[in-house]
Design a protein around this motif. Structure first.
Motif, PDB file in Angstrom:
ATOM      1  N   THR A 192       0.821  -1.203   0.000  1.00 23.90           N
ATOM      2  CA  THR A 192       0.000   0.000   0.000  1.00 23.90           C
ATOM      3  C   THR A 192       0.862   1.263   0.000  1.00 23.90           C
ATOM      4  OG1 THR A 192      -0.250  -0.202   2.396  1.00 23.90           O
ATOM      5  CG2 THR A 192      -2.066  -0.999   1.043  1.00 23.90           C
ATOM      6  N   SER A 193       2.022   1.196   0.654  1.00 25.17           N
ATOM      7  CA  SER A 193       2.939   2.344   0.608  1.00 25.17           C
ATOM      8  C   SER A 193       3.421   2.575  -0.806  1.00 25.17           C
ATOM      9  CB  SER A 193       4.151   2.125   1.510  1.00 25.17           C
ATOM     10  OG  SER A 193       3.770   1.949   2.846  1.00 25.17           O
ATOM     11  N   LEU A 194       3.692   1.474  -1.503  1.00 25.99           N
ATOM     12  CA  LEU A 194       4.136   1.600  -2.889  1.00 25.99           C
ATOM     13  C   LEU A 194       3.050   2.256  -3.723  1.00 25.99           C
ATOM     14  CD1 LEU A 194       6.364   0.976  -4.909  1.00 25.99           C
ATOM     15  CD2 LEU A 194       5.212  -1.178  -5.426  1.00 25.99           C
ATOM     16  N   PHE A 195       1.815   1.843  -3.497  1.00 19.68           N
ATOM     17  CA  PHE A 195       0.680   2.460  -4.201  1.00 19.68           C
ATOM     18  C   PHE A 195       0.637   3.958  -3.919  1.00 19.68           C
ATOM     19  CE2 PHE A 195      -3.258   3.166  -6.121  1.00 19.68           C
ATOM     20  CZ  PHE A 195      -4.229   3.587  -5.223  1.00 19.68           C
ATOM     21  N   ALA A 196       0.839   4.318  -2.646  1.00 15.13           N
ATOM     22  CA  ALA A 196       0.775   5.731  -2.271  1.00 15.13           C
ATOM     23  C   ALA A 196       1.912   6.526  -2.912  1.00 15.13           C
ATOM     24  CB  ALA A 196       0.818   5.884  -0.749  1.00 15.13           C
ATOM     25  N   LEU A 197       3.098   5.935  -2.966  1.00 14.03           N
ATOM     26  CA  LEU A 197       4.266   6.675  -3.438  1.00 14.03           C
ATOM     27  C   LEU A 197       4.517   6.524  -4.929  1.00 14.03           C
ATOM     28  CD1 LEU A 197       6.734   5.930  -0.499  1.00 14.03           C
ATOM     29  CD2 LEU A 197       5.392   8.008  -0.908  1.00 14.03           C
ATOM     30  N   LEU A 198       3.818   5.592  -5.551  1.00 13.02           N
ATOM     31  CA  LEU A 198       4.076   5.300  -6.961  1.00 13.02           C
ATOM     32  C   LEU A 198       4.077   6.529  -7.875  1.00 13.02           C
ATOM     33  CD1 LEU A 198       4.594   2.863  -8.823  1.00 13.02           C
ATOM     34  CD2 LEU A 198       2.129   2.729  -9.208  1.00 13.02           C
ATOM     35  N   PRO A 199       3.045   7.366  -7.809  1.00  8.68           N
ATOM     36  CA  PRO A 199       3.062   8.539  -8.694  1.00  8.68           C
ATOM     37  C   PRO A 199       4.271   9.443  -8.469  1.00  8.68           C
ATOM     38  CG  PRO A 199       0.884   8.227  -7.772  1.00  8.68           C
ATOM     39  CD  PRO A 199       1.795   7.313  -7.030  1.00  8.68           C
ATOM     40  N   PHE A 200       4.724   9.551  -7.255  1.00  7.73           N
ATOM     41  CA  PHE A 200       5.882  10.412  -6.984  1.00  7.73           C
ATOM     42  C   PHE A 200       7.154   9.815  -7.569  1.00  7.73           C
ATOM     43  CE2 PHE A 200       3.553  13.270  -4.434  1.00  7.73           C
ATOM     44  CZ  PHE A 200       2.632  12.520  -3.728  1.00  7.73           C
ATOM     45  N   ILE A 201       7.296   8.492  -7.415  1.00 10.72           N
ATOM     46  CA  ILE A 201       8.456   7.818  -7.985  1.00 10.72           C
ATOM     47  C   ILE A 201       8.457   7.985  -9.494  1.00 10.72           C
ATOM     48  CG2 ILE A 201       9.618   5.587  -8.244  1.00 10.72           C
ATOM     49  CD1 ILE A 201       8.249   4.736  -5.612  1.00 10.72           C
ATOM     50  N   TRP A 202       7.286   7.756 -10.089  1.00  9.21           N
ATOM     51  CA  TRP A 202       7.127   7.907 -11.536  1.00  9.21           C
ATOM     52  C   TRP A 202       7.477   9.319 -11.981  1.00  9.21           C
ATOM     53  CZ3 TRP A 202       6.131   5.074 -15.825  1.00  9.21           C
ATOM     54  CH2 TRP A 202       5.576   5.714 -16.935  1.00  9.21           C
ATOM     55  N   MET A 203       6.948  10.271 -11.234  1.00  2.70           N
ATOM     56  CA  MET A 203       7.164  11.685 -11.569  1.00  2.70           C
ATOM     57  C   MET A 203       8.654  12.010 -11.563  1.00  2.70           C
ATOM     58  SD  MET A 203       5.852  14.925  -9.309  1.00  2.70           S
ATOM     59  CE  MET A 203       6.875  14.601  -7.903  1.00  2.70           C
ATOM     60  N   LEU A 204       9.342  11.607 -10.492  1.00  2.71           N
ATOM     61  CA  LEU A 204      10.770  11.901 -10.404  1.00  2.71           C
ATOM     62  C   LEU A 204      11.551  11.172 -11.491  1.00  2.71           C
ATOM     63  CD1 LEU A 204      11.239  11.864  -6.534  1.00  2.71           C
ATOM     64  CD2 LEU A 204      11.386  13.828  -8.058  1.00  2.71           C
ATOM     65  N   SER A 205      11.163   9.931 -11.726  1.00  2.61           N
ATOM     66  CA  SER A 205      11.857   9.149 -12.743  1.00  2.61           C
ATOM     67  C   SER A 205      11.763   9.804 -14.112  1.00  2.61           C
ATOM     68  CB  SER A 205      11.254   7.740 -12.787  1.00  2.61           C
ATOM     69  OG  SER A 205      11.634   7.087 -13.971  1.00  2.61           O
ATOM     70  N   LEU A 206      10.581  10.214 -14.488  1.00  8.22           N
ATOM     71  CA  LEU A 206      10.409  10.849 -15.799  1.00  8.22           C
ATOM     72  C   LEU A 206      11.033  12.231 -15.848  1.00  8.22           C
ATOM     73  CD1 LEU A 206       8.655   8.632 -16.957  1.00  8.22           C
ATOM     74  CD2 LEU A 206       6.982  10.343 -17.609  1.00  8.22           C
ATOM     75  N   SER A 207      11.089  12.887 -14.696  1.00  6.63           N
ATOM     76  CA  SER A 207      11.570  14.275 -14.715  1.00  6.63           C
ATOM     77  C   SER A 207      13.055  14.366 -15.012  1.00  6.63           C
ATOM     78  CB  SER A 207      11.256  14.962 -13.385  1.00  6.63           C
ATOM     79  OG  SER A 207      12.135  14.489 -12.373  1.00  6.63           O
ATOM     80  N   ILE A 208      13.785  13.276 -14.785  1.00  5.53           N
ATOM     81  CA  ILE A 208      15.215  13.334 -15.062  1.00  5.53           C
ATOM     82  C   ILE A 208      15.588  12.549 -16.309  1.00  5.53           C
ATOM     83  CG2 ILE A 208      15.998  13.854 -12.740  1.00  5.53           C
ATOM     84  CD1 ILE A 208      16.444  10.923 -12.275  1.00  5.53           C
ATOM     85  N   LYS A 209      14.576  12.250 -17.143  1.00  3.41           N
ATOM     86  CA  LYS A 209      14.884  11.545 -18.393  1.00  3.41           C
ATOM     87  C   LYS A 209      14.712  12.464 -19.584  1.00  3.41           C
ATOM     88  CE  LYS A 209      13.432   6.887 -17.137  1.00  3.41           C
ATOM     89  NZ  LYS A 209      12.373   5.905 -17.307  1.00  3.41           N
ATOM     90  N   PRO A 210      15.599  12.334 -20.557  1.00  4.22           N
ATOM     91  CA  PRO A 210      15.370  13.091 -21.797  1.00  4.22           C
ATOM     92  C   PRO A 210      14.253  12.440 -22.614  1.00  4.22           C
ATOM     93  CG  PRO A 210      17.343  11.757 -21.976  1.00  4.22           C
ATOM     94  CD  PRO A 210      16.832  11.576 -20.584  1.00  4.22           C
ATOM     95  N   ALA A 211      13.720  13.167 -23.570  1.00  6.55           N
ATOM     96  CA  ALA A 211      12.542  12.715 -24.310  1.00  6.55           C
ATOM     97  C   ALA A 211      12.749  11.357 -24.957  1.00  6.55           C
ATOM     98  CB  ALA A 211      12.152  13.747 -25.366  1.00  6.55           C
ATOM     99  N   GLY A 212      13.925  11.147 -25.502  1.00  7.58           N
ATOM    100  CA  GLY A 212      14.182   9.873 -26.163  1.00  7.58           C
ATOM    101  C   GLY A 212      13.953   8.697 -25.242  1.00  7.58           C
ATOM    102  N   GLU A 213      14.409   8.798 -24.008  1.00  2.00           N
ATOM    103  CA  GLU A 213      14.268   7.686 -23.080  1.00  2.00           C
ATOM    104  C   GLU A 213      12.840   7.484 -22.623  1.00  2.00           C
ATOM    105  OE1 GLU A 213      18.301   7.987 -20.563  1.00  2.00           O
ATOM    106  OE2 GLU A 213      16.760   6.582 -19.864  1.00  2.00           O
ATOM    107  N   ILE A 214      12.094   8.567 -22.511  1.00  2.00           N
ATOM    108  CA  ILE A 214      10.715   8.423 -22.053  1.00  2.00           C
ATOM    109  C   ILE A 214       9.909   7.606 -23.042  1.00  2.00           C
ATOM    110  CG2 ILE A 214       8.598   9.696 -21.546  1.00  2.00           C
ATOM    111  CD1 ILE A 214      10.279  11.928 -20.452  1.00  2.00           C
ATOM    112  N   PHE A 215      10.204   7.781 -24.324  1.00  2.00           N
ATOM    113  CA  PHE A 215       9.425   7.092 -25.345  1.00  2.00           C
ATOM    114  C   PHE A 215      10.052   5.787 -25.797  1.00  2.00           C
ATOM    115  CE2 PHE A 215       5.833   9.725 -26.223  1.00  2.00           C
ATOM    116  CZ  PHE A 215       6.181  10.925 -25.655  1.00  2.00           C
ATOM    117  N   GLN A 216      11.070   5.366 -25.074  1.00  2.00           N
ATOM    118  CA  GLN A 216      11.707   4.082 -25.362  1.00  2.00           C
ATOM    119  C   GLN A 216      10.737   2.942 -25.172  1.00  2.00           C
ATOM    120  OE1 GLN A 216      14.914   3.384 -22.767  1.00  2.00           O
ATOM    121  NE2 GLN A 216      16.454   4.081 -24.220  1.00  2.00           N
ATOM    122  N   ALA A 217      10.986   1.879 -25.891  1.00  2.00           N
ATOM    123  CA  ALA A 217      10.107   0.715 -25.777  1.00  2.00           C
ATOM    124  C   ALA A 217      10.256   0.033 -24.436  1.00  2.00           C
ATOM    125  CB  ALA A 217      10.401  -0.258 -26.909  1.00  2.00           C
ATOM    126  N   ASP A 218      11.508  -0.126 -23.994  1.00  2.00           N
ATOM    127  CA  ASP A 218      11.671  -0.779 -22.692  1.00  2.00           C
ATOM    128  C   ASP A 218      11.888   0.264 -21.607  1.00  2.00           C
ATOM    129  OD1 ASP A 218      15.163  -1.474 -22.778  1.00  2.00           O
ATOM    130  OD2 ASP A 218      13.969  -0.383 -24.257  1.00  2.00           O
TER     131      ASP A 218
END
Lengths: 278, 291
Positions: A21-47
């Motif tokens: 349940t903690s993971l559920f609560a924090l998931l959007p934040f983890i996702w947000m931070l993860s995407l925020s430090i990726k360049p566009a190419g990596e965000i649209f990567q297949a894997d």
């Protein structure tokens, strides 16, 4: 006392379940931070990888600050929420004191009126508030963001309840010492009510910092936007179409309140749950 | 009651009283009044429409759909939030390890601005690069157009709504659980009710009755007030499947400037919230007097 007595297996289950349940609560934040430090190419990567392969994505933050008035939004938030809270205290504290400590005709009726006022959800009043500000030419200004909120029935209620717990003997002793009533309020009642004032402050600041509804209605000039509106404006703007900068901007918007929360958790939780215990 | 105290009492209350009239009760009367007219924002004149706006409201398919959507949303969000919140609270309070961390982690969603996190959820629900569809692809399924399909859009918002609120419910339940006296657990043990289920049934749930009622109402009022996620993610669509009361109120009053109609909407919304809150106050009152 523990509501459930858990044996060894129970304790393992507890961790597994709460971790999930903690993971559920924090998931959007983890996702947000993860995407925020990726360049566009990596965000649209297949894997998908949680961490970026290079630090190129940190550029997203630079883009955010360069193309949007982020600091402006945060500043507006501080200015508006701070002003609202201070004005609320100025309006509510004297009334709370009167309701708690003075005996006067109509006092109980007045208190009942405050209780009735607690029932009214603010969105219902948005049209009249809009009209009021329109005819006083205050629309689209800091005043428009601040003025509708300077009275808080909840503030009066909370502080009155708390003031009542302050012993009358204390006040009488102060009066015997020659303190004026204003001095009593300022030097005794307020310091002793620090927990209640803090709780109210947390509730007030958090609700107005995160408010989208009213700023959306009251503003046309977007440089007055508070954080919740600011992030929406960023998204609808050019660089907001790109997910990297968008997530970086979101991180910037939610970071301040969360940082303060982490530093003063107890106060925050008390402040936000006291509202419900009417 | 001496006259001097009366004067001081009203003097000190004056700012509050005047602001209450100007900012609360005045506007409240204005809303009630406007809902009975056909006034449009910016017009100079208007005429009385009696209950015409309300009749139009309840025969408007879009409004009825938004009312239905809002009710579905509230039922699902309240159920999910309360069940999840209680579940987490029970587990959290039943052990000592990592209590602080768990409590903090679950409460963070409550603090974060709904509009900002709605944007984040929007990217998580993205058809191609979003988290959920990536997971579905890995499992061999096709991606779902979460926010673009009218069958799933409201459900997506429900999940976000539960996510936003269950930490809040958890904290309220924790304070309720903390208030259960040790003696009740001991008495139950003496009576042979010591297993997990027994304890829940005999001690925890009965004692939590008032708190449960309370959390349900608070969550329901919050859920009825849903706006941010709709405005940010779906604008009421697709095909009005996520249109909700406050979103209707906003668009009617401020986009279409049909102020009289919007005021009628506001009155309906007010009535729902007041009924809910009063019901809870009465139930709490009964509990206090009869327990």
């Amino acid at each position: 006392m523990k509501p459930l007595s858990l044996g060894k297996a129970g304790k393992v289950f507890r961790h597994a379940a709460l971790a999930a349940t903690s993971l559920f609560a924090l998931l959007p934040f983890i996702w947000m931070l993860s995407l925020s430090i990726k360049p566009a190419g990596e965000i649209f990567q297949a894997d998908f990888h949680l961490l970026p392969s290079s630090l190129a994505g940190l550029d997203n933050y630079r883009v955010v600050f360069a193309t949007a008035p982020m600091l402006r939004f945060l500043f507006n938030g501080v200015l508006v929420c701070g002003s609202i809270f201070v004005l609320q205290l100025m309006v509510c504290i004297p009334a709370a004191y009167a309701l708690a400590k003075l005996r006067f005709h109509g006092r109980d009726a007045l208190f009942s009126t405050v209780l009735v006022a607690l029932l009214i959800p603010p969105q219902v009043l948005s049209v009249p508030h809009f009209i009021l500000l329109h005819y006083t030419n205050l629309l689209d200004s800091y005043g428009a963001l601040i003025l509708p909120w300077i009275f808080s029935a909840f503030g009066v209620f909370l502080l009155r309840q708390f003031f009542r717990t302050i012993p009358d003997e204390l006040i009488q002793a102060a009066q015997l010492d020659g303190l004026s009533e204003a001095a009593i309020i300022w030097r005794i009642m307020i310091p002793m009510s620090a927990p209640a004032i803090t709780a109210f402050g947390v509730f007030s600041v958090v609700s107005h910092w995160n408010d989208l509804f009213w700023p959306l209605i009251a503003l046309r000039h977007m440089d007055l936007a508070t954080p919740a509106l600011g992030i929406l404006l960023f998204r609808d703007d050019e660089f907001g179409q790109q997910f990297g900068p968008l997530m970086a901007a979101t991180a910037v918007i939610v970071a301040p309140l969360i940082a303060v929360f982490l530093l003063a958790q107890r106060r925050f939780i008390d402040g936000l749950t006291v509202h419900s215990i009417k | 009651m001496n006259p001097r105290q009366t004067l001081r009492g009203w003097l000190y209350s004056a700012p509050s009283v005047s602001m209450m009239c100007l900012l609360l009760f005045g506007p409240l009367l204005a809303v009630l009044f406007i809902s009975l007219t056909d006034w449009q924002l910016g017009q100079d004149s208007f005429s009385f429409a009696g209950l015409g706006n309300f009749r139009a409201l309840f025969s408007d398919d879009v409004f009825l759909k938004s009312l239905r959507n809002t009710c579905i949303y509230v039922v699902l969000v309240v159920s999910g939030t309360v069940i999840l919140g209680l579940f987490v609270a029970l587990l959290l309070e039943s052990g000592d390890a990592l209590k602080g961390f768990y409590r903090t982690a679950h409460f963070v969603p409550v603090m974060a601005a709904a509009s900002a996190m709605a944007i984040v959820w929007g990217t998580m629900l993205h058809p191609t690069i979003g988290l959920f569809n990536r997971v579905l692809h890995v499992l061999g399924y096709e991606g779902v157009g979460w926010l673009r399909d009218e069958r799933t859009a409201l459900l997506a918002l429900v999940v976000i709504g539960i996510w936003q609120g269950f930490g809040y419910a958890m904290v309220l339940f924790i304070s309720g659980l903390k208030a259960i006296p040790q003696s009740l657990y001991d008495a139950a043990q003496v009576d042979g009710a010591d297993g997990v289920v027994d304890r829940l049934r005999v001690v925890v749930l009965p004692m939590m009755g008032p708190v449960l009622m309370f959390v349900v109402i608070v969550t329901a009022v919050r859920a009825f007030s849903v706006f941010d996620t709709v405005r940010v993610l779906t604008a009421g669509g697709p095909n009005y499947s996520t249109d909700v009361l406050l979103y209707r109120l906003y668009t009617e009053s401020f986009d279409y400037l049909r102020t009289g109609y919007g005021a009628a909407l506001a009155v309906v919304f007010l009535a729902i919230v007041v009924v809910l809150t009063l019901a809870q106050a009465r139930a709490m009152d009964k509990r206090v007097h009869y327990s």
